[in-house]
Scaffold this motif. Structure first.
Motif, short mmCIF file in Angstrom:
data_model
loop_
_atom_site.label_atom_id
_atom_site.label_comp_id
_atom_site.label_asym_id
_atom_site.label_seq_id
_atom_site.Cartn_x
_atom_site.Cartn_y
_atom_site.Cartn_z
N GLY A 76 -18.67 -14.91 43.05
CA GLY A 76 -19.53 -14.99 41.96
C GLY A 76 -19.35 -15.80 40.41
O GLY A 76 -19.70 -15.27 39.66
N ALA A 110 -20.95 -18.23 38.56
CA ALA A 110 -22.25 -17.59 38.30
C ALA A 110 -22.46 -16.68 36.79
O ALA A 110 -23.21 -16.69 35.91
CB ALA A 110 -23.17 -16.21 39.39
N GLN A 125 -31.62 -17.23 40.73
CA GLN A 125 -30.62 -17.37 41.96
C GLN A 125 -29.40 -18.99 41.75
O GLN A 125 -29.75 -19.65 41.26
CB GLN A 125 -31.30 -17.18 42.63
CG GLN A 125 -30.40 -17.13 44.02
CD GLN A 125 -29.59 -16.04 44.54
OE1 GLN A 125 -30.28 -14.73 44.73
NE2 GLN A 125 -28.48 -15.91 44.41
N PHE A 126 -28.03 -18.85 41.81
CA PHE A 126 -27.00 -19.20 41.73
C PHE A 126 -27.07 -19.72 43.13
O PHE A 126 -26.60 -18.87 44.21
CB PHE A 126 -25.83 -19.67 41.26
CG PHE A 126 -25.12 -19.52 41.32
CD1 PHE A 126 -24.86 -21.15 40.28
CD2 PHE A 126 -24.63 -20.03 42.58
CE1 PHE A 126 -23.46 -22.00 40.84
CE2 PHE A 126 -23.07 -21.18 43.25
CZ PHE A 126 -22.91 -22.13 41.99
N SER A 127 -27.07 -20.83 43.91
CA SER A 127 -27.04 -21.10 45.77
C SER A 127 -25.59 -21.63 45.46
O SER A 127 -24.56 -20.23 46.36
CB SER A 127 -28.11 -21.76 46.07
OG SER A 127 -28.08 -22.79 45.78
N ASP A 128 -25.76 -22.78 45.48
CA ASP A 128 -24.38 -23.52 45.21
C ASP A 128 -24.43 -24.01 44.60
O ASP A 128 -24.88 -24.39 43.40
CB ASP A 128 -24.21 -24.10 46.87
CG ASP A 128 -25.09 -24.91 47.27
OD1 ASP A 128 -25.66 -25.80 46.40
OD2 ASP A 128 -26.02 -25.19 47.98
N ASN A 176 -14.44 -20.78 39.84
CA ASN A 176 -14.95 -20.11 40.70
C ASN A 176 -14.21 -20.49 42.70
O ASN A 176 -13.83 -21.20 42.60
CB ASN A 176 -16.32 -20.98 41.39
CG ASN A 176 -17.48 -19.82 42.26
OD1 ASN A 176 -16.98 -18.49 42.91
ND2 ASN A 176 -17.84 -20.81 42.94
N SER A 189 -24.61 -7.39 40.91
CA SER A 189 -23.04 -8.65 40.79
C SER A 189 -22.65 -7.55 39.77
O SER A 189 -21.67 -7.95 39.74
CB SER A 189 -23.40 -9.26 39.86
OG SER A 189 -24.57 -9.79 38.96
N TYR A 214 -26.90 -15.32 39.02
CA TYR A 214 -26.57 -14.27 40.20
C TYR A 214 -26.27 -14.85 41.52
O TYR A 214 -27.27 -15.82 41.43
CB TYR A 214 -27.20 -13.15 39.99
CG TYR A 214 -29.00 -13.39 40.41
CD1 TYR A 214 -29.35 -13.21 41.12
CD2 TYR A 214 -29.34 -13.63 39.55
CE1 TYR A 214 -30.53 -13.17 42.01
CE2 TYR A 214 -30.56 -13.68 39.61
CZ TYR A 214 -31.44 -13.68 41.03
OH TYR A 214 -32.52 -13.52 41.83
N GLN A 215 -25.29 -14.90 42.04
CA GLN A 215 -25.23 -15.31 43.05
C GLN A 215 -25.90 -13.67 44.16
O GLN A 215 -24.77 -12.80 44.29
CB GLN A 215 -24.21 -15.22 43.60
CG GLN A 215 -23.62 -16.48 44.92
CD GLN A 215 -22.31 -16.54 44.39
OE1 GLN A 215 -21.29 -16.42 44.13
NE2 GLN A 215 -21.60 -18.29 45.17
N GLY A 216 -26.60 -14.14 45.26
CA GLY A 216 -26.73 -13.18 45.91
C GLY A 216 -27.99 -12.13 45.97
O GLY A 216 -28.79 -11.85 46.74
#
Length: 601
Positions: free
Chosen positions: A82, A85, A594-597, A77, A97, A91-93
């Motif tokens: 993403g 993710a 949701q993947f945030s960080d 990454n 995706s 998923y990111q955002g």
């Protein structure tokens, strides 16, 4: 009612790099006046092929998605990307995706439907064989694309006409029935002919590519969903015996074959990079007497074709996967030391556990011709340690942050860096006649492109099906080692008796980094997804570089996540919105996915 036809006309001159896709937007054509001639039919057919190409692998390529999802690679990454993710089935955002895959595939399907539904408007054909070939290729490409969609998303809307209708998702079985019927049509309609390098038709689908696709679809569907046969629409089925007979037709009559050394399929063995007149040669290729077999190899049954006409408007004419898979770097300051490999976006670094597994497997094998290790290991994987000139570019040393080359890998923007990258699809350099490093494609074909960015100059085929796969699928379906040992012999491995485990191992190593492993794991796992989950969960116990710091690889429960999603990616939310709620989301893709960080992993 007549309908406007918007066609991206693609003149398929695939035997050289001079021309690949010459584009012409035909906005004055309707179903009443197009197609009328065989030339019109060619334009329609090649417009379908144009949508096999993808601009951004991260969002529009199932090939890229599958590679990063498998246990061969990590996400690699960037802090604003993403990729991770994808690696963790998150998923990111937003849930969009994979919108690029969804839109590209349905654009291709729309073009295929236009072609299938209007080809009989052509007033005159040069031969009945040509008419049938056009239909057969259109059916093949539609089947190919629905297979992309159903693997990624599960059941999807089945569009087979040019009518604009808001359709719900079909069942998985219904999608596979259409795919199988289209493949059967393609096999029966296309001629007994292939188009190797030098043929003006090189790159077009063939009867034998359709036979191989039938086997791949059969194995995936019957394994993934615990079935015995592959359904047809509106009725009927394709049996294992039928698929075996198709494969044997391909093996015995197609003219496809294994090339002498698998490593010669990949761009780093090209003549410009390894020429004796070059300022520098790639020591590994010279030592092993490797020589690129070129695009449209006799081993290749079907591939994405690329060339040197890519621009910042049409980036997808280049093999963008090679750029994404290349070692991360904000500049090319180290390209002299890493020759012939240039920088890229750092996606899909090879998992150290995969490297270790491969080495351990290799130690247990018996070799022929004086070999002591599977040559595909060093032929498929490159490490930063290889920049040490004493290693001749082929030693896969353990990667450590305190190695002298660590400066090339510790950028604060990058995560999951392991020091290992695949050599099959990677940004390749060569010295031109002035001693300047540039993309090898430009050196091989001087004067064709004014572009200088390596992002636009990757010309290697992105191979989807090759003859080794035909052989290994044949062995698996028959439970016999004859074809398996033919593949092993090419890599100087002694013959063995057939077992399913031996077949699985051989497929993993032969097709490493070719986006086959993920689908193999899913089909061998069946509905439980047990085997795939266990394989993914072994990606632990090693260190990676995250944001310039050496850290343990995160211990993540891939099996749990895989079972939550059933191995499917989210239907793009934009697609659901467009349907006014007719489409339903796949399970496992709520807010908790949701993947945030990285700190939340």
């Amino acid at each position: 009612m007549k309908k406007l036809i918007y066609i991206l006309s693609a003149l398929f001159i695939l035997t050289s790099c001079e021309n690949f896709l010459d584009t012409e937007l035909l906005t004055d054509k309707t179903t009443e006046n197009f197609p009328e001639t065989e030339k019109d039919a060619n334009q329609m057919l090649t417009s379908i092929y144009a949508k096999l190409l993808f601009e951004d692998p991260e969002t529009s390529s199932e090939y890229y998605t599958a590679q990063l999802a498998s246990d061969d690679c990590l996400g690699g990454n960037l802090s604003y990307s993403g990729n991770c993710a994808t690696n963790f089935l998150l998923y990111q955002g937003s849930l969009n995706s994979r919108l690029g895959i969804w839109d590209r595939c349905y654009q291709l399907i729309n073009r295929a439907n236009n072609t299938i539904n209007t080809l009989d408007n052509v007033k005159s054909w040069s031969s009945e064989s040509e008419r049938l070939r056009h239909f057969g290729e259109a059916y093949f490409l539609r089947a190919w694309t629905y297979y992309e969609l159903v693997k990624i998303f599960g059941g999807v809307p089945l569009r087979t006409t040019i009518e604009a209708v808001n359709l719900p998702r079909a069942s998985v079985d219904e999608v596979y029935a259409l795919i199988a019927s289209d493949i059967k049509n393609a096999i029966e309609m296309m001629p007994n002919q292939i188009y190797p390098a030098g043929n003006a038709m090189a790159g077009h689908a063939t009867k034998y590519a359709a036979e191989a696709l039938a086997a791949r679809v059969f194995l995936f569907y019957t394994g993934r969903y615990d079935k015995k046969t592959l359904p047809l629409t509106p009725e009927g089925e394709i049996t294992k015996e039928q698929v075996i007979s198709w494969l044997e037709d391909c093996i015995d009559h197609s003219g496809h074959n294994l090339i002498s050394d698998q490593r010669n399929l990949w761009g780093y063995t090209n003549s410009a990079t390894n020429s004796t007149s070059s300022k520098k040669q790639y020591a590994y290729a010279v030592k092993h007497k490797l020589a690129w077999d070129g695009n449209s190899s006799i081993e290749t049954l079907f591939a994405n074709k690329h060339n040197l006409t890519s621009t910042w408007t049409y980036t997808w004419f280049a093999n963008t996967c090679a750029m994404f898979y290349s070692p991360s770097g904000d500049d090319a300051d180290w390209k002299e030391e890493s020759y012939p490999f240039n920088f890229g976006w750092g996606a899909g670094p090879v998992s150290p556990s995969m490297v270790q597994d491969w080495k351990e497997w290799s130690k247990q094998q018996t070799f022929l011709d004086g070999y002591t290790e599977d040559p595909r290991i060093s032929g498929s994987i490159w490490s930063y340690k290889a920049m040490d000139p004493n290693n001749e570019g082929n030693v896969l040393a353990d990667f450590r942050l305190d190695d002298s080359e660590s400066a090339y890998t510790v950028s604060y923007r990058y995560y999951e860096q392991t020091g290992y990258f695949n050599k099959k699809y990677i940004n390749i350099n060569a010295y031109n006649s002035n001693g300047v490093l540039e993309a090898f494609g430009k050196t091989l074909h001087p004067g064709i492109s004014s572009q200088t960015s390596p992002q636009l100059l990757n010309i290697t085929d992105l191979i989807h099906i090759r003859f080794a796969d035909v052989l290994l699928m044949h062995s698996e379906l028959k439970g016999d080692a004859t074809s398996l040992n033919r593949v092993r012999q090419r890599s100087h491995l002694a013959p063995i008796s057939y077992t399913l485990d031996a077949l699985k191992q051989e497929r993993r190593w032969e097709f490493a980094f070719e986006s086959i492993r993920w689908w193999d794991l899913l089909r061998w796992s069946g509905p439980s997804l047990e085997e795939a989950g266990n394989a993914l969960n072994r990606q632990t116990g090693f260190e990676v570089i995250n944001a310039a710091a050496l850290t343990p690889m995160v211990k993540y429960d891939y099996k749990k996540r895989l079972q939550q999603t059933q191995g499917y990616w989210p239907i793009p939310q934009i697609g659901i919105d467009r349907s006014n709620g007719v489409l339903e989301q796949n399970p496992g893709w709520g807010p908790d996915a949701q993947f945030s960080d990285w700190t939340k992993m």
